[in-house]
Design an enzyme around this catalytic site. Structure first.
Site, PDB file in Angstrom:
ATOM      1  N   TYR A  10      -1.188  11.591   2.612  1.00  0.00           N
ATOM      2  CA  TYR A  10      -1.983  11.484   2.086  1.00  0.00           C
ATOM      3  C   TYR A  10      -1.829  13.984   1.354  1.00  0.00           C
ATOM      4  O   TYR A  10      -1.410  13.443   0.204  1.00  0.00           O
ATOM      5  CB  TYR A  10      -3.254  11.940   1.845  1.00  0.00           C
ATOM      6  CG  TYR A  10      -3.763  10.558   2.110  1.00  0.00           C
ATOM      7  CD1 TYR A  10      -3.973   9.522   0.230  1.00  0.00           C
ATOM      8  CD2 TYR A  10      -3.812   8.940   2.872  1.00  0.00           C
ATOM      9  CE1 TYR A  10      -3.795   8.401  -0.292  1.00  0.00           C
ATOM     10  CE2 TYR A  10      -3.800   7.832   2.782  1.00  0.00           C
ATOM     11  CZ  TYR A  10      -4.307   7.857   1.309  1.00  0.00           C
ATOM     12  OH  TYR A  10      -4.329   5.865   0.845  1.00  0.00           O
ATOM     13  N   HIS A  48      -6.982  -6.187  -1.460  1.00  0.00           N
ATOM     14  CA  HIS A  48      -5.694  -5.460  -0.983  1.00  0.00           C
ATOM     15  C   HIS A  48      -4.113  -5.747   0.030  1.00  0.00           C
ATOM     16  O   HIS A  48      -3.927  -5.572  -0.123  1.00  0.00           O
ATOM     17  CB  HIS A  48      -6.410  -3.854  -0.451  1.00  0.00           C
ATOM     18  CG  HIS A  48      -5.134  -3.130  -0.365  1.00  0.00           C
ATOM     19  ND1 HIS A  48      -4.957  -2.396  -1.328  1.00  0.00           N
ATOM     20  CD2 HIS A  48      -4.817  -1.977   1.075  1.00  0.00           C
ATOM     21  CE1 HIS A  48      -3.667  -1.040  -1.053  1.00  0.00           C
ATOM     22  NE2 HIS A  48      -4.036  -1.515   0.067  1.00  0.00           N
ATOM     23  N   ASP A  93       0.969  -1.181  -0.084  1.00  0.00           N
ATOM     24  CA  ASP A  93      -0.001  -0.113  -0.063  1.00  0.00           C
ATOM     25  C   ASP A  93       1.087   1.535   0.043  1.00  0.00           C
ATOM     26  O   ASP A  93       1.542   0.953  -1.046  1.00  0.00           O
ATOM     27  CB  ASP A  93      -1.136   0.039   1.491  1.00  0.00           C
ATOM     28  CG  ASP A  93      -1.542   1.644   1.637  1.00  0.00           C
ATOM     29  OD1 ASP A  93      -2.973   1.174   0.396  1.00  0.00           O
ATOM     30  OD2 ASP A  93      -2.136   2.127   2.561  1.00  0.00           O
TER      31      ASP A  93
END
Length: 281
Positions: free
Chosen positions: A207, A261, A100
């Site tokens: 982010y 994921h 990730d």
């Protein structure tokens, strides 16, 4: 397995270590919302295969420092943390495995510091530079990532994710993997790390800082690279992996049809065998 703290790049990172001190060093980088424990099904097998395994809590997470400000979380800074961590172990070269967002850091290190990386494995993760071009040709991927825009707002994302004892964060994990892959005790353990002072802001700042992505001259990846990809990833399309592999001089892929994921937790035997075969090739 033991744990400790190491100074690197102006901060202190907590990590766990396992395996012979002088064995080849493999650094494992977790993703968003995770911490070193996300590698619980890889640490033992990699150690048994003859590697020195180090799994840090990256900056902003769990027991590691959580500096303030976006500059503290851009990709160059996150990459420098890991190169410095390897040096704290007395190593100039190391193996890198990332999942990730930890994989994004891994791609960046492989681009920026190829002289330090022996081999790189990305698990359901893409090179940061392929995302925006891929959005332009895949509206469905853009829609899957619309939450990234929400994360750019000051303080509100933290408030929303904390509501009702992190109910949304818990649902994000449940939704990201196969049914039953995360038990209530697993989620309680994650929630304990999310609750630490500064943790939610530190996590989301990864982010927020993406819009500050530093310029990179050469996107090519010279390091031998393997992508392991769960094809049923809810958030990421397979095309992102293919676009990333197009940047590799020596790239290969392991596609796991029923993986999501969190394929490294769902299919640890397949993933671990692929890792060991590639790292020992």
């Amino acid at each position: 397995m033991s744990s400790g703290e190491h100074a690197t790049n102006g901060i202190t990172l907590h990590d766990v270590q396992a395996g012979p001190a002088h064995a080849p060093l493999a650094i494992l980088l977790h993703g968003f919302g995770d911490f070193w424990w996300g590698w619980r099904r890889q640490i033992g097998p990699l150690t048994a295969a003859g590697f020195r395994v180090v799994a840090p809590d990256q900056r902003g997470y769990n027991l590691s420092e959580k500096p303030i400000g976006l500059k503290a979380y851009d990709l160059d800074t996150l990459a420098a943390d890991i190169v410095g961590l390897a040096k704290a172990y007395g190593r100039e070269k190391f193996i890198l495995i990332g999942h990730d967002f930890g994989g994004l850091v891994g791609w960046w290190i492989a681009s920026r510091y190829p002289q330090h990386v022996e081999r790189f494995v990305a698990i359901n993760s893409f090179h940061p530079q392929v995302l925006v071009p891929y959005w332009r040709k895949s509206p469905t991927q853009f829609l899957r990532n619309i939450y990234m825009g929400f994360y750019q707002i000051p303080w509100l994302p933290e408030a929303v994710l904390r509501m009702k004892n992190f109910a949304l964060m818990r649902q994000l994990y449940i939704r990201s993997g196969r049914p039953g892959i995360f038990s209530q005790s697993d989620l309680d353990r994650y929630q304990k790390t999310w609750s630490k002072p500064g943790a939610m802001t530190g996590m989301i700042n990864w982010y927020r800082a993406m819009r500050r992505k530093p310029h990179i001259e050469n996107l090519r990846i010279a390091v031998p690279t393997m992508v392991i990809w769960g094809n049923k990833d809810f958030y990421l399309e397979k095309g992102l992996a293919e676009a990333s592999l197009d940047l590799c001089d020596d790239g290969r892929a392991v596609w796991i049809e029923n993986g999501t994921h969190f394929v490294h937790l769902e299919e640890p035997e397949i993933v671990n065998r692929a890792l060991i075969d590639f790292l020992k090739a």
